[in-house]
Design an enzyme around this catalytic site. Structure first.
Site, PDB file in Angstrom:
ATOM      1  CG  LEU A 147      40.109 -16.192   9.739  1.00  0.00           C
ATOM      2  CD1 LEU A 147      41.618 -15.786   9.667  1.00  0.00           C
ATOM      3  CD2 LEU A 147      39.420 -15.129  10.604  1.00  0.00           C
ATOM      4  CG  ASP A 148      34.697 -13.241   5.527  1.00  0.00           C
ATOM      5  OD1 ASP A 148      34.219 -14.293   5.493  1.00  0.00           O
ATOM      6  OD2 ASP A 148      34.599 -12.187   5.484  1.00  0.00           O
ATOM      7  NE  ARG A 149      40.571 -16.014  -2.684  1.00  0.00           N
ATOM      8  CZ  ARG A 149      40.399 -16.432  -3.884  1.00  0.00           C
ATOM      9  NH1 ARG A 149      39.080 -16.530  -4.290  1.00  0.00           N
ATOM     10  NH2 ARG A 149      41.500 -16.780  -4.594  1.00  0.00           N
ATOM     11  CB  THR A 173      39.762 -11.848   7.028  1.00  0.00           C
ATOM     12  OG1 THR A 173      38.393 -10.987   6.789  1.00  0.00           O
ATOM     13  CG2 THR A 173      40.089 -11.291   8.451  1.00  0.00           C
TER      14      THR A 173
END
Length: 319
Positions: A144-146, A148
């Site tokens: 997951l993106d940081r 998110t």
């Protein structure tokens, strides 16, 4: 300084290590070596697989030969220890949504990287390893993106990791996200098909844009709630491109609230006045087949309190 190994090591990859990323494999082989050092020797080509340079994301295959150079390590182990940063490590325990002998699902907080590297000392996976020092195997199934938050799947056995990676490749894993976007989402816009191309700026920052020469990408959107100046949508990324949901939402004229890369400054300022301090993108639901039992497993990550409070301040309108 102590030297971990005084000569070059050549390691043959067996079925047990097949499918593992080279950077994660090196972490297990070079205990006590900072991750920044591991990424540096990868970038310099000091680590070779079958006599060739590889990127950190390269996945090992059975029969591969890995060359590990001599490398020094400080006497003090610089990896995360259970006693260091213990507060945030312990907080990860409270974030676990589901766990058994084969896997766990954690509700990743926004602002926390999934793993260390690229200027980040440690992330979720290093924290979990510190929390469970007895665990022989803990690996990320996806990322997951940081910024998110939400469902993040971690394998506790290599066989589970392989099985879950097969499901991801076969697109049988369902990942649904909740996002608050600017304006009124069009009710007839249920599917966005827009090829995406990743660019790396001189600063090293990754930016993604819609481009005819990009990779095919599809996201399905569903309206959950309309508000006076925003819409809460559910997004289901059929493909898994970098920043896909964020860029697809922007391409429709509906940037996500709190998005520092692709957002709308005016909208973000208004949401910030209501208390939003982060990207409003949350991995709400994860559905997959359990790698051992074969049963369908559905895990839901609740929104953090700050996002619930923001939604409570917005004025609802009918579809």
């Amino acid at each position: 300084m102590n030297e971990v190994n005084q000569t070059v090591r050549l390691l043959a990859i067996d079925a047990e290590n097949e499918g593992q990323r080279i950077d994660n494999f090196l972490v297990t082989q070079l205990k006590g070596v900072p991750k920044s050092r591991i990424y540096r020797i990868l970038r310099k080509g000091e680590v070779r697989v079958n006599k060739k340079r590889v990127k950190p994301v390269y996945r090992l295959c059975a029969g591969d030969e890995v060359r590990i150079p001599p490398i020094r390590v400080a006497e003090k182990d610089e990896s995360i220890q259970p006693s260091s940063h213990w507060d945030w490590v312990q907080n990860l325990q409270k974030c676990i949504l589901y766990e058994d002998d084969h896997l766990l699902v954690i509700n990743k907080p926004s602002g926390m990287a999934v793993h260390g590297g690229s200027g980040v000392n440690a992330g979720v996976i290093e924290g979990l390893r510190a929390l469970r020092p007895e665990a022989r195997f803990l690996e990320l199934v996806h990322r997951l993106d940081r910024d998110t938050s939400g469902c993040l799947l971690v394998a506790k056995k290599r066989s589970a990791l392989r099985h879950l990676h097969e499901q991801l490749r076969d697109k049988t894993v369902t990942k649904k996200y909740w996002a608050l976007v600017r304006g009124r989402w069009q009710s007839d816009k249920k599917v966005v098909n827009a090829p995406l191309r990743k660019n790396v700026l001189k600063s090293g920052e990754r930016m993604v844009r819609v481009d005819a020469e990009g990779k095919p990408s599809q996201t399905r959107f569903k309206i959950l709630q309309n508000y006076q100046e925003a819409t809460l949508v559910e997004a289901f990324p059929v493909t898994g491109r970098t920043h896909q949901i964020r860029v697809h939402a922007l391409s429709q004229g509906h940037p996500i609230a709190g998005d520092m890369k692709y957002g709308d400054e005016g909208f973000d300022i208004r949401m910030k006045r209501k208390g939003l301090e982060r990207l409003f993108l949350h991995a709400h639901q994860l559905i997959f087949t359990h790698p051992n039992s074969g049963e369908k497993l559905e895990v839901i990550a609740p929104l953090e309190e700050s996002l619930e409070q923001l939604l409570a301040q917005l004025v609802k309108v009918k579809h």
